[in-house]
Design a protein around this motif. Structure first.
Motif, mmCIF file in Angstrom:
data_model
loop_
_atom_site.group_PDB
_atom_site.id
_atom_site.type_symbol
_atom_site.label_atom_id
_atom_site.label_comp_id
_atom_site.label_asym_id
_atom_site.label_seq_id
_atom_site.Cartn_x
_atom_site.Cartn_y
_atom_site.Cartn_z
ATOM 1 N N MET A 130 0.856 -1.163 0.000
ATOM 2 C CA MET A 130 0.000 0.000 0.000
ATOM 3 C C MET A 130 0.904 1.228 0.000
ATOM 4 O O MET A 130 1.756 1.377 0.845
ATOM 5 N N LYS A 131 0.709 2.102 -0.944
ATOM 6 C CA LYS A 131 1.608 3.236 -1.111
ATOM 7 C C LYS A 131 1.167 4.483 -0.372
ATOM 8 O O LYS A 131 1.972 5.342 -0.071
ATOM 9 N N SER A 132 -0.084 4.597 -0.064
ATOM 10 C CA SER A 132 -0.620 5.821 0.510
ATOM 11 C C SER A 132 -0.958 5.647 1.992
ATOM 12 O O SER A 132 -1.629 4.685 2.369
ATOM 13 N N ILE A 133 -0.516 6.595 2.794
ATOM 14 C CA ILE A 133 -0.877 6.542 4.208
ATOM 15 C C ILE A 133 -2.382 6.738 4.372
ATOM 16 O O ILE A 133 -2.992 6.149 5.264
ATOM 17 N N GLN A 134 -2.990 7.520 3.505
ATOM 18 C CA GLN A 134 -4.442 7.720 3.552
ATOM 19 C C GLN A 134 -5.168 6.387 3.375
ATOM 20 O O GLN A 134 -6.092 6.074 4.122
ATOM 21 N N ASP A 135 -4.742 5.587 2.404
ATOM 22 C CA ASP A 135 -5.359 4.274 2.182
ATOM 23 C C ASP A 135 -5.125 3.352 3.371
ATOM 24 O O ASP A 135 -6.036 2.632 3.797
ATOM 25 N N ALA A 136 -3.912 3.351 3.886
ATOM 26 C CA ALA A 136 -3.597 2.496 5.039
ATOM 27 C C ALA A 136 -4.433 2.892 6.259
ATOM 28 O O ALA A 136 -4.961 2.027 6.958
ATOM 29 N N LEU A 137 -4.570 4.181 6.499
ATOM 30 C CA LEU A 137 -5.379 4.643 7.630
ATOM 31 C C LEU A 137 -6.861 4.312 7.431
ATOM 32 O O LEU A 137 -7.545 3.927 8.374
ATOM 33 N N TYR A 138 -7.337 4.457 6.216
ATOM 34 C CA TYR A 138 -8.733 4.111 5.909
ATOM 35 C C TYR A 138 -8.991 2.637 6.225
ATOM 36 O O TYR A 138 -9.963 2.292 6.899
ATOM 37 N N ASN A 139 -8.121 1.757 5.736
ATOM 38 C CA ASN A 139 -8.281 0.328 5.992
ATOM 39 C C ASN A 139 -8.138 0.004 7.474
ATOM 40 O O ASN A 139 -8.915 -0.778 8.023
ATOM 41 N N TRP A 140 -7.160 0.601 8.131
ATOM 42 C CA TRP A 140 -6.937 0.399 9.562
ATOM 43 C C TRP A 140 -8.174 0.800 10.364
ATOM 44 O O TRP A 140 -8.640 0.062 11.217
ATOM 45 N N LEU A 141 -8.721 1.978 10.067
ATOM 46 C CA LEU A 141 -9.868 2.477 10.821
ATOM 47 C C LEU A 141 -11.126 1.659 10.533
ATOM 48 O O LEU A 141 -11.893 1.340 11.452
ATOM 49 N N SER A 142 -11.326 1.278 9.280
ATOM 50 C CA SER A 142 -12.506 0.468 8.936
ATOM 51 C C SER A 142 -12.508 -0.853 9.692
ATOM 52 O O SER A 142 -13.528 -1.263 10.248
ATOM 53 N N ILE A 143 -11.366 -1.533 9.741
ATOM 54 C CA ILE A 143 -11.324 -2.815 10.438
ATOM 55 C C ILE A 143 -11.263 -2.606 11.948
ATOM 56 O O ILE A 143 -11.732 -3.461 12.710
ATOM 57 N N LYS A 144 -10.742 -1.478 12.401
ATOM 58 C CA LYS A 144 -10.746 -1.179 13.845
ATOM 59 C C LYS A 144 -12.181 -1.113 14.364
ATOM 60 O O LYS A 144 -12.481 -1.639 15.433
ATOM 61 N N ILE A 145 -13.065 -0.504 13.608
ATOM 62 C CA ILE A 145 -14.471 -0.400 14.005
ATOM 63 C C ILE A 145 -15.060 -1.803 14.156
ATOM 64 O O ILE A 145 -15.749 -2.103 15.133
ATOM 65 N N VAL A 146 -14.776 -2.674 13.207
ATOM 66 C CA VAL A 146 -15.279 -4.048 13.263
ATOM 67 C C VAL A 146 -14.633 -4.802 14.434
ATOM 68 O O VAL A 146 -15.321 -5.463 15.208
ATOM 69 N N ALA A 147 -13.326 -4.703 14.558
ATOM 70 C CA ALA A 147 -12.606 -5.423 15.619
ATOM 71 C C ALA A 147 -13.054 -4.965 17.006
ATOM 72 O O ALA A 147 -13.204 -5.790 17.916
ATOM 73 N N ASP A 148 -13.283 -3.677 17.179
ATOM 74 C CA ASP A 148 -13.747 -3.168 18.475
ATOM 75 C C ASP A 148 -15.149 -3.682 18.800
ATOM 76 O O ASP A 148 -15.454 -3.990 19.948
ATOM 77 N N ALA A 149 -15.995 -3.756 17.782
ATOM 78 C CA ALA A 149 -17.374 -4.209 17.993
ATOM 79 C C ALA A 149 -17.474 -5.724 18.134
ATOM 80 O O ALA A 149 -18.435 -6.228 18.712
ATOM 81 N N ARG A 150 -16.480 -6.440 17.611
ATOM 82 C CA ARG A 150 -16.515 -7.910 17.610
ATOM 83 C C ARG A 150 -15.197 -8.460 18.166
ATOM 84 O O ARG A 150 -14.391 -9.038 17.441
ATOM 85 N N PRO A 151 -14.978 -8.293 19.455
ATOM 86 C CA PRO A 151 -13.693 -8.723 20.033
ATOM 87 C C PRO A 151 -13.434 -10.220 19.917
ATOM 88 O O PRO A 151 -12.279 -10.652 19.983
ATOM 89 N N ASP A 152 -14.476 -11.009 19.713
ATOM 90 C CA ASP A 152 -14.301 -12.460 19.567
ATOM 91 C C ASP A 152 -14.123 -12.898 18.111
ATOM 92 O O ASP A 152 -13.984 -14.085 17.832
ATOM 93 N N ASP A 153 -14.100 -11.959 17.189
ATOM 94 C CA ASP A 153 -13.934 -12.248 15.767
ATOM 95 C C ASP A 153 -12.439 -12.308 15.451
ATOM 96 O O ASP A 153 -11.774 -11.278 15.286
ATOM 97 N N LEU A 154 -11.911 -13.527 15.390
ATOM 98 C CA LEU A 154 -10.477 -13.732 15.185
ATOM 99 C C LEU A 154 -10.000 -13.096 13.883
ATOM 100 O O LEU A 154 -8.927 -12.482 13.840
#
Length: 96
Positions: free
Chosen positions: A1-25
């Protein structure tokens, strides 16, 4: 991934899911992957997230320089909303 914007977007999108679903490996592993990418590929430190009605704001430091990026709420929460609407497609599988 070349763009920090893209990396942050992906990080934040999955962070929302991971925070809401702590048991989702899968969500936890994917979040860890993007966290590692931010740290190793982009030298991101001290990440914090705030949310208002319209957007998420991600603040972080690179080389002691503070930076911020904003993302629309509906874009970031799209993945989690899809999971909530079709939970049968996004089952949690326990770790072995």
């Amino acid at each position: 991934m070349k763009s920090i914007q893209d990396a942050l977007y992906n990080w934040l999108s999955i962070k929302i899911v991971a925070d809401a679903r702590p048991d989702d490996l899968s969500a936890q592993e994917t979040f860890a992957f993007f966290q590692q990418m931010l740290e190793q590929d982009f030298s991101v430190k001290e990440v914090s997230v705030t949310k208002d009605e319209m957007s998420y704001t991600v603040s972080y430091k690179i080389d002691h320089q503070e930076e911020t990026k904003r993302f629309p709420v509906e874009l970031i929460e799209c993945m989690y909303e899809q999971i909530k609407q079709e939970p049968e497609k996004f089952r949690n599988y326990p770790s072995a």
